[in-house]
Design a protein around this motif. Structure first.
Motif, PDB file in Angstrom:
ATOM      1  N   LEU A 164       0.831  -1.209   0.000  1.00 48.17           N
ATOM      2  CA  LEU A 164       0.000   0.000   0.000  1.00 48.17           C
ATOM      3  C   LEU A 164       0.863   1.255   0.000  1.00 48.17           C
ATOM      4  O   LEU A 164       0.565   2.228  -0.716  1.00 48.17           O
ATOM      5  CB  LEU A 164      -0.925  -0.003   1.221  1.00 48.17           C
ATOM      6  CG  LEU A 164      -2.107  -0.981   1.174  1.00 48.17           C
ATOM      7  CD1 LEU A 164      -2.748  -1.105   2.555  1.00 48.17           C
ATOM      8  CD2 LEU A 164      -3.145  -0.551   0.146  1.00 48.17           C
ATOM      9  N   ALA A 165       1.937   1.238   0.781  1.00 50.88           N
ATOM     10  CA  ALA A 165       2.828   2.397   0.833  1.00 50.88           C
ATOM     11  C   ALA A 165       3.486   2.640  -0.524  1.00 50.88           C
ATOM     12  O   ALA A 165       3.584   3.784  -0.993  1.00 50.88           O
ATOM     13  CB  ALA A 165       3.892   2.191   1.913  1.00 50.88           C
ATOM     14  N   GLU A 166       3.926   1.569  -1.182  1.00 53.38           N
ATOM     15  CA  GLU A 166       4.571   1.705  -2.484  1.00 53.38           C
ATOM     16  C   GLU A 166       3.569   2.117  -3.555  1.00 53.38           C
ATOM     17  O   GLU A 166       3.884   2.933  -4.442  1.00 53.38           O
ATOM     18  CB  GLU A 166       5.246   0.387  -2.869  1.00 53.38           C
ATOM     19  CG  GLU A 166       6.096   0.452  -4.122  1.00 53.38           C
ATOM     20  CD  GLU A 166       7.330   1.321  -3.964  1.00 53.38           C
ATOM     21  OE1 GLU A 166       7.898   1.719  -5.000  1.00 53.38           O
ATOM     22  OE2 GLU A 166       7.714   1.616  -2.811  1.00 53.38           O
ATOM     23  N   LEU A 167       2.360   1.576  -3.479  1.00 56.22           N
ATOM     24  CA  LEU A 167       1.315   1.957  -4.439  1.00 56.22           C
ATOM     25  C   LEU A 167       1.033   3.453  -4.349  1.00 56.22           C
ATOM     26  O   LEU A 167       0.894   4.148  -5.362  1.00 56.22           O
ATOM     27  CB  LEU A 167       0.046   1.155  -4.160  1.00 56.22           C
ATOM     28  CG  LEU A 167      -1.129   1.383  -5.109  1.00 56.22           C
ATOM     29  CD1 LEU A 167      -0.862   0.729  -6.461  1.00 56.22           C
ATOM     30  CD2 LEU A 167      -2.429   0.818  -4.508  1.00 56.22           C
ATOM     31  N   ILE A 196      -3.487   8.628  -5.269  1.00 60.62           N
ATOM     32  CA  ILE A 196      -3.868   7.376  -4.613  1.00 60.62           C
ATOM     33  C   ILE A 196      -3.363   7.382  -3.175  1.00 60.62           C
ATOM     34  O   ILE A 196      -2.212   7.732  -2.898  1.00 60.62           O
ATOM     35  CB  ILE A 196      -3.283   6.156  -5.364  1.00 60.62           C
ATOM     36  CG1 ILE A 196      -3.897   6.041  -6.757  1.00 60.62           C
ATOM     37  CG2 ILE A 196      -3.500   4.871  -4.569  1.00 60.62           C
ATOM     38  CD1 ILE A 196      -5.377   5.711  -6.761  1.00 60.62           C
ATOM     39  N   GLN A 197      -4.245   7.004  -2.267  1.00 61.48           N
ATOM     40  CA  GLN A 197      -3.861   6.827  -0.866  1.00 61.48           C
ATOM     41  C   GLN A 197      -4.226   5.404  -0.425  1.00 61.48           C
ATOM     42  O   GLN A 197      -5.208   4.828  -0.920  1.00 61.48           O
ATOM     43  CB  GLN A 197      -4.572   7.830   0.046  1.00 61.48           C
ATOM     44  CG  GLN A 197      -4.285   9.296  -0.260  1.00 61.48           C
ATOM     45  CD  GLN A 197      -5.228   9.856  -1.305  1.00 61.48           C
ATOM     46  OE1 GLN A 197      -6.412   9.523  -1.341  1.00 61.48           O
ATOM     47  NE2 GLN A 197      -4.711  10.713  -2.175  1.00 61.48           N
ATOM     48  N   GLY A 198      -3.423   4.849   0.460  1.00 65.70           N
ATOM     49  CA  GLY A 198      -3.705   3.511   0.973  1.00 65.70           C
ATOM     50  C   GLY A 198      -3.565   3.484   2.477  1.00 65.70           C
ATOM     51  O   GLY A 198      -2.672   4.129   3.042  1.00 65.70           O
ATOM     52  N   ILE A 236      -8.072   1.447  -0.321  1.00 65.45           N
ATOM     53  CA  ILE A 236      -7.385   2.269  -1.315  1.00 65.45           C
ATOM     54  C   ILE A 236      -8.333   3.390  -1.737  1.00 65.45           C
ATOM     55  O   ILE A 236      -9.500   3.137  -2.066  1.00 65.45           O
ATOM     56  CB  ILE A 236      -6.944   1.429  -2.532  1.00 65.45           C
ATOM     57  CG1 ILE A 236      -5.953   0.347  -2.097  1.00 65.45           C
ATOM     58  CG2 ILE A 236      -6.323   2.320  -3.606  1.00 65.45           C
ATOM     59  CD1 ILE A 236      -5.555  -0.599  -3.221  1.00 65.45           C
ATOM     60  N   TYR A 237      -7.825   4.622  -1.711  1.00 61.26           N
ATOM     61  CA  TYR A 237      -8.612   5.809  -2.038  1.00 61.26           C
ATOM     62  C   TYR A 237      -8.031   6.480  -3.281  1.00 61.26           C
ATOM     63  O   TYR A 237      -6.818   6.459  -3.500  1.00 61.26           O
ATOM     64  CB  TYR A 237      -8.566   6.823  -0.887  1.00 61.26           C
ATOM     65  CG  TYR A 237      -8.972   6.275   0.457  1.00 61.26           C
ATOM     66  CD1 TYR A 237     -10.242   6.501   0.971  1.00 61.26           C
ATOM     67  CD2 TYR A 237      -8.061   5.546   1.225  1.00 61.26           C
ATOM     68  CE1 TYR A 237     -10.604   6.009   2.217  1.00 61.26           C
ATOM     69  CE2 TYR A 237      -8.415   5.044   2.467  1.00 61.26           C
ATOM     70  CZ  TYR A 237      -9.685   5.275   2.961  1.00 61.26           C
ATOM     71  OH  TYR A 237     -10.036   4.786   4.200  1.00 61.26           O
ATOM     72  N   ALA A 241     -12.918   6.372  -1.210  1.00 62.68           N
ATOM     73  CA  ALA A 241     -12.619   4.943  -1.108  1.00 62.68           C
ATOM     74  C   ALA A 241     -13.047   4.233  -2.389  1.00 62.68           C
ATOM     75  O   ALA A 241     -14.199   4.342  -2.812  1.00 62.68           O
ATOM     76  CB  ALA A 241     -13.329   4.341   0.092  1.00 62.68           C
ATOM     77  N   ILE A 242     -12.117   3.522  -3.002  1.00 60.66           N
ATOM     78  CA  ILE A 242     -12.388   2.823  -4.264  1.00 60.66           C
ATOM     79  C   ILE A 242     -12.525   1.323  -4.039  1.00 60.66           C
ATOM     80  O   ILE A 242     -13.483   0.701  -4.499  1.00 60.66           O
ATOM     81  CB  ILE A 242     -11.269   3.098  -5.286  1.00 60.66           C
ATOM     82  CG1 ILE A 242     -11.117   4.601  -5.506  1.00 60.66           C
ATOM     83  CG2 ILE A 242     -11.566   2.386  -6.606  1.00 60.66           C
ATOM     84  CD1 ILE A 242     -12.338   5.270  -6.072  1.00 60.66           C
ATOM     85  N   VAL A 243     -11.555   0.729  -3.355  1.00 58.13           N
ATOM     86  CA  VAL A 243     -11.601  -0.705  -3.047  1.00 58.13           C
ATOM     87  C   VAL A 243     -11.139  -0.906  -1.616  1.00 58.13           C
ATOM     88  O   VAL A 243     -10.360  -0.110  -1.075  1.00 58.13           O
ATOM     89  CB  VAL A 243     -10.715  -1.530  -4.010  1.00 58.13           C
ATOM     90  CG1 VAL A 243     -11.271  -1.523  -5.415  1.00 58.13           C
ATOM     91  CG2 VAL A 243      -9.268  -1.053  -3.990  1.00 58.13           C
ATOM     92  N   GLU A 244     -11.606  -1.979  -1.009  1.00 54.49           N
ATOM     93  CA  GLU A 244     -11.221  -2.291   0.362  1.00 54.49           C
ATOM     94  C   GLU A 244     -11.389  -3.778   0.604  1.00 54.49           C
ATOM     95  O   GLU A 244     -12.045  -4.493  -0.170  1.00 54.49           O
ATOM     96  CB  GLU A 244     -12.078  -1.490   1.350  1.00 54.49           C
ATOM     97  CG  GLU A 244     -13.574  -1.684   1.170  1.00 54.49           C
ATOM     98  CD  GLU A 244     -14.398  -0.665   1.933  1.00 54.49           C
ATOM     99  OE1 GLU A 244     -13.819   0.327   2.410  1.00 54.49           O
ATOM    100  OE2 GLU A 244     -15.621  -0.864   2.044  1.00 54.49           O
ATOM    101  N   CYS A 245     -10.781  -4.235   1.663  1.00 51.74           N
ATOM    102  CA  CYS A 245     -10.904  -5.651   1.996  1.00 51.74           C
ATOM    103  C   CYS A 245     -10.628  -5.854   3.477  1.00 51.74           C
ATOM    104  O   CYS A 245     -10.075  -4.979   4.160  1.00 51.74           O
ATOM    105  CB  CYS A 245      -9.939  -6.500   1.166  1.00 51.74           C
ATOM    106  SG  CYS A 245      -8.207  -6.314   1.632  1.00 51.74           S
ATOM    107  N   ALA A 246     -11.028  -7.020   3.958  1.00 56.08           N
ATOM    108  CA  ALA A 246     -10.724  -7.450   5.320  1.00 56.08           C
ATOM    109  C   ALA A 246     -10.125  -8.843   5.234  1.00 56.08           C
ATOM    110  O   ALA A 246     -10.642  -9.711   4.520  1.00 56.08           O
ATOM    111  CB  ALA A 246     -11.987  -7.460   6.177  1.00 56.08           C
TER     112      ALA A 246
END
Length: 329
Positions: free
Chosen positions: A220-223, A230-232, A246-247, A252-257
């Motif tokens: 996420l940091a590298e993305l 883009i923020q993660g 991921i924003y 917020a565009i995508v997310e997961c758990a």
């Protein structure tokens, strides 16, 4: 008449494995995949587990590395941190390649900062130097490695140098009595059945969950660093659950758990495309064969149906691909 030694059936190339013992299981898998080249008469391989009791370790290794036509450097952080691998075996391999005596092939096993080492100028395999353990299906990575090695050997069959065998006109013989003894024919099939306890499986599962969390945090940091706008974020909900979001421009565009031990069994790792709820897009269960512990996928979809056995690295990459699939369409 051509005097090449890599023509199928006319002779075999000596292949030397330089590797860290921490990567022995990965080396074993690679050697399994090289079996087709062995059966076809292209290669005979050697590594230090072939040393017999009572033999001089350094002298035997030196004899082998000095007579190999192809030297495979199995690269990982463990390889780079090993004084013997890095400063002795790799140095000697590169010296021999520079003088035209052999070919050196870096094979990237695990992600590490190898490109700033002396290997940085060489074409590494698998394809695009993607580490074997980062492939969702490791068998595909090993197959890609074998294809590259086959191409190298076939190219060598059309030339007498620098892949000429020791003792040919292209270079003087470096074979010693120790080398001759170690080249005595025997099977490479020496693995015995292993068994794994519940403790082993628990350690694998929870260690893998911790690895996946670190993998997501770093990814996420590298993305975010590579993609403006883009923020993660990664949020550790508990010791057994974390979420990733991921924003784009703050939305917020995508997310997961991702969680371990929730609503299936104590070692299952679940992936959900929602931050809350009990619906899952993927479930990984721990299993084992007679050689290793691994994950198997339990959700029957085209996305996850590519492999039946996943390492912790393969599991992390598969979950990450699922998170990004909507962004990459």
């Amino acid at each position: 008449m051509s005097n090449n030694n890599f023509t199928k059936g006319a002779g075999m190339a000596r292949v030397f494995f330089s590797y860290s013992h921490e990567d022995e299981l990965l080396r074993d898998q690679l050697e399994k995949h090289l079996a087709s080249l062995k059966h076809e008469g292209y290669v005979e391989s050697w590594h230090d587990r072939r040393i017999l009791p009572g033999e001089d370790l350094s002298a035997t290794i030196d004899a082998q590395i000095n007579t190999a036509e192809v030297i495979l450097l199995l690269v990982s952080a463990s390889f780079l941190s090993s004084h013997y691998c890095y400063s002795i075996e790799m140095k000697r391999a590169l010296e021999r390649q520079a003088s035209g005596e052999c070919k050196v092939v870096p094979i990237i096993l695990r992600a590490c900062d190898w490109s700033h080492s002396p290997l940085g100028g060489l074409l590494a395999i698998p394809r695009d130097a993607k580490p074997i353990t980062s492939w969702t299906n490791p068998d595909e990575a090993y197959t890609d490695v074998v294809r590259h090695i086959r191409a190298l050997l076939q190219a060598g069959s059309e030339k007498s140098s620098p892949l000429a065998r020791p003792g040919s006109a292209a270079q003087p013989s470096l074979v010693t009595s120790a080398t001759a003894a170690m080249s005595a024919p025997r099977s490479s099939n020496l693995r015995l059945r292993k068994s794994f306890t519940d403790f082993d499986k628990d350690q694998f599962a929870h260690g893998s969950f911790d690895y996946i969390q670190r993998f997501f945090e770093n990814s996420l940091a590298e993305l975010q660093a590579r993609n403006p706008g883009i923020q993660g974020t990664l949020r550790k909900v508990s010791d057994v659950r974390f979420t990733a979001s991921i924003y784009r421009d703050g939305k917020a565009i995508v997310e997961c758990a991702i969680a371990i031990g929730e609503n299936y069994d104590r070692n299952s790792i679940t992936y959900s495309g929602q931050l809350t709820g009990n619906s899952y897009n993927e479930i990984l269960s721990v299993d084992a064969d007679d050689q290793a512990v691994f994950f198997k996928t339990l959700m029957s979809s085209a996305f996850t149906g590519r492999t039946s056995k996943l390492s912790q690295e393969g599991a992390a990459e598969m979950f990450w691909e699922r998170l990004l699939e909507r962004l990459q369409r």
